[in-house]
Design a protein around this motif. Structure first.
Motif, mmCIF file in Angstrom:
data_model
loop_
_atom_site.group_PDB
_atom_site.id
_atom_site.type_symbol
_atom_site.label_atom_id
_atom_site.label_comp_id
_atom_site.label_asym_id
_atom_site.label_seq_id
_atom_site.Cartn_x
_atom_site.Cartn_y
_atom_site.Cartn_z
ATOM 1 N N ALA A 147 49.656 58.803 3.035
ATOM 2 C CA ALA A 147 48.487 57.917 3.066
ATOM 3 C C ALA A 147 48.847 56.482 2.658
ATOM 4 O O ALA A 147 48.425 55.528 3.314
ATOM 5 N N PRO A 148 49.626 56.277 1.581
ATOM 6 C CA PRO A 148 50.007 54.906 1.223
ATOM 7 C C PRO A 148 50.751 54.164 2.329
ATOM 8 O O PRO A 148 50.522 52.970 2.543
ATOM 9 N N VAL A 149 51.641 54.866 3.047
ATOM 10 C CA VAL A 149 52.385 54.220 4.130
ATOM 11 C C VAL A 149 51.441 53.812 5.254
ATOM 12 O O VAL A 149 51.509 52.691 5.779
ATOM 13 N N LEU A 150 50.528 54.701 5.634
ATOM 14 C CA LEU A 150 49.574 54.382 6.703
ATOM 15 C C LEU A 150 48.652 53.237 6.304
ATOM 16 O O LEU A 150 48.352 52.353 7.118
ATOM 17 N N MET A 151 48.219 53.245 5.058
ATOM 18 C CA MET A 151 47.344 52.169 4.581
ATOM 19 C C MET A 151 48.089 50.835 4.562
ATOM 20 O O MET A 151 47.516 49.790 4.873
ATOM 21 N N ALA A 152 49.372 50.883 4.215
ATOM 22 C CA ALA A 152 50.176 49.656 4.194
ATOM 23 C C ALA A 152 50.349 49.099 5.603
ATOM 24 O O ALA A 152 50.277 47.884 5.821
ATOM 25 N N LEU A 153 50.583 49.993 6.567
ATOM 26 C CA LEU A 153 50.725 49.554 7.954
ATOM 27 C C LEU A 153 49.407 48.992 8.484
ATOM 28 O O LEU A 153 49.376 47.959 9.149
ATOM 29 N N LYS A 154 48.328 49.695 8.163
ATOM 30 C CA LYS A 154 47.014 49.261 8.646
ATOM 31 C C LYS A 154 46.606 47.928 8.033
ATOM 32 O O LYS A 154 46.034 47.061 8.700
ATOM 33 N N GLY A 155 46.922 47.753 6.723
ATOM 34 C CA GLY A 155 46.533 46.538 6.029
ATOM 35 C C GLY A 155 47.597 45.460 6.020
ATOM 36 O O GLY A 155 47.413 44.403 5.407
ATOM 37 N N LEU A 156 48.735 45.728 6.700
ATOM 38 C CA LEU A 156 49.858 44.786 6.754
ATOM 39 C C LEU A 156 50.258 44.298 5.359
ATOM 40 O O LEU A 156 50.391 43.094 5.094
ATOM 41 N N GLN A 157 50.487 45.273 4.448
ATOM 42 C CA GLN A 157 50.956 44.955 3.096
ATOM 43 C C GLN A 157 52.463 44.701 3.167
ATOM 44 O O GLN A 157 53.273 45.625 3.097
ATOM 45 N N LEU A 158 52.841 43.451 3.292
ATOM 46 C CA LEU A 158 54.220 43.095 3.621
ATOM 47 C C LEU A 158 55.235 43.541 2.576
ATOM 48 O O LEU A 158 56.334 43.980 2.927
ATOM 49 N N ASP A 159 54.911 43.430 1.280
ATOM 50 C CA ASP A 159 55.873 43.839 0.259
ATOM 51 C C ASP A 159 56.173 45.334 0.368
ATOM 52 O O ASP A 159 57.331 45.763 0.313
ATOM 53 N N PHE A 160 55.134 46.129 0.535
ATOM 54 C CA PHE A 160 55.292 47.579 0.701
ATOM 55 C C PHE A 160 56.117 47.868 1.949
ATOM 56 O O PHE A 160 57.080 48.654 1.903
ATOM 57 N N ILE A 161 55.773 47.249 3.052
ATOM 58 C CA ILE A 161 56.434 47.512 4.329
ATOM 59 C C ILE A 161 57.910 47.137 4.273
ATOM 60 O O ILE A 161 58.774 47.874 4.751
ATOM 61 N N VAL A 162 58.221 45.987 3.671
ATOM 62 C CA VAL A 162 59.614 45.533 3.588
ATOM 63 C C VAL A 162 60.463 46.517 2.783
ATOM 64 O O VAL A 162 61.567 46.894 3.201
ATOM 65 N N VAL A 163 59.971 46.959 1.631
ATOM 66 C CA VAL A 163 60.713 47.901 0.791
ATOM 67 C C VAL A 163 60.902 49.228 1.526
ATOM 68 O O VAL A 163 61.990 49.823 1.504
ATOM 69 N N PHE A 164 59.850 49.689 2.191
ATOM 70 C CA PHE A 164 59.932 50.952 2.925
ATOM 71 C C PHE A 164 60.937 50.847 4.071
ATOM 72 O O PHE A 164 61.747 51.759 4.289
ATOM 73 N N VAL A 165 60.903 49.742 4.805
ATOM 74 C CA VAL A 165 61.825 49.543 5.926
ATOM 75 C C VAL A 165 63.267 49.474 5.436
ATOM 76 O O VAL A 165 64.184 50.027 6.070
ATOM 77 N N LEU A 166 63.506 48.814 4.295
ATOM 78 C CA LEU A 166 64.856 48.759 3.733
ATOM 79 C C LEU A 166 65.360 50.167 3.401
ATOM 80 O O LEU A 166 66.530 50.495 3.628
ATOM 81 N N GLY A 167 64.467 51.001 2.875
ATOM 82 C CA GLY A 167 64.833 52.393 2.612
ATOM 83 C C GLY A 167 65.147 53.144 3.893
ATOM 84 O O GLY A 167 66.125 53.910 3.958
ATOM 85 N N CYS A 168 64.342 52.901 4.920
ATOM 86 C CA CYS A 168 64.574 53.540 6.219
ATOM 87 C C CYS A 168 65.934 53.139 6.801
ATOM 88 O O CYS A 168 66.684 53.987 7.297
ATOM 89 N N ILE A 169 66.243 51.858 6.735
ATOM 90 C CA ILE A 169 67.506 51.364 7.286
ATOM 91 C C ILE A 169 68.688 51.984 6.546
ATOM 92 O O ILE A 169 69.665 52.432 7.163
#
Length: 305
Positions: A187-209
């Protein structure tokens, strides 16, 4: 591999399908990649994005780097995935909320036929192949039987969740979304994507990479040295994951997520008649079986590539 403009449009479409699949807990984008014929190229291309790529960049230039990592392939596919996660994934999530039985039925047929498809590529069945297939099935069953958690994420948790989930997302049969659900991060990931929470998204993407670059090397090595056994293990993952996508479920317990919404915490697979008796809702059995059939036929068509 030389591709035409039409081929790249089709590739983008495969990325869209992968993104839509990854949005659903229980379905893997890796499954879509495999049945659409791009899985091994994807793993190999990701593997190329390592230290050697930097060396080529500084010694031979950007053009050589782009060719080394199969850059156009990765860019087009990733564009399709991102587009899907930002747009089509909302449709999938709406269907999951409003018509779960029908959506799960379609994916059940898709994954069931995909299991046959991947095992077809192992050749003649041997004791080793069967043993690894059973192992993969048991591992997936164990994972999909675990109870999800609910948590308020820290940056470290967001980073680690990205690492683990992306590894699952590129494995056919193991759902990255469900791994996020188990970690309390779905749910937090979906909410971050929906709300474009950039700090959350950047940290998550770095983990993905980070997870993607490391795990892809293991997968590439496994395909190069133990192709048949690797396919058998992935086939087992697919079969075991059917436990997660069974259409008729009964919620045993709920939890409250970080946004104050009530969400299912533990569910039990039941038969259509039992579903009606416990919930009073129409199990839509004929429609569900029909969509299972549609999912299976779609895989069989794609498998004729």
């Amino acid at each position: 591999m030389q591709r035409s403009k039409k081929d790249y449009v089709v590739l983008a479409g495969k990325g869209v399908l992968m993104g839509a699949a990854d949005a659903v807990p229980g379905v893997s984008g890796g499954t879509v990649a495999f049945i659409t014929g791009i899985y091994e190229e994807l793993i190999h291309s990701i593997r190329q994005c390592g230290p050697d790529a930097l060396k080529i960049l500084f010694t031979q230039g950007f053009k050589a780097l782009w060719a080394h990592i199969n850059g156009t392939f990765l860019l087009i596919l990733l564009s399709g995935i991102v587009f899907s996660l930002l747009t089509l994934a909302r449709v999938v999530l709406y269907l999951l909320d409003q018509h779960p039985v029908l959506l799960w039925s379609f994916f059940f047929g898709l994954i069931l036929a995909s299991t046959w498809s991947i095992m077809r590529h192992t050749g003649r069945l041997s004791l080793n192949v069967l043993a690894v297939f059973i192992l993969g099935t048991l591992v997936a069953l164990q994972i999909t039987s675990m109870t999800p958690t609910v948590t308020d994420p820290s940056y470290l948790m967001i980073f680690m969740s990205g690492m683990v989930a992306i590894c699952a997302m590129i494995l056919p049969g193991i759902s990255g979304s469900f791994i996020l659900l188990l970690l309390g991060m779905y749910a937090p990931v979906l909410m971050a994507l929906k709300g474009l929470q950039l700090d959350f998204i950047v940290v998550f993407v770095l983990g993905c990479i980070t997870g993607l670059l490391s795990f892809s090397r293991i997968l590439s090595w496994a395909f190069a040295h133990y192709r048949v056994l690797t396919l058998s293990l992935l086939g087992g993952f697919m079969l075991g994951s059917l436990n997660m996508v069974w259409p008729w479920k009964y919620t045993l317990s709920y939890s409250i997520n970080g946004q104050g919404n009530e969400v299912p915490l533990q569910q039990k697979n039941i038969l259509p008649d039992t579903f009606y008796a416990l919930t009073g809702q129409d199990p839509l059995t004929l429609a569900a079986i029909g969509l299972m059939f549609v999912g299976m036929v779609l895989v069989l068509i794609l498998d004729r590539r």
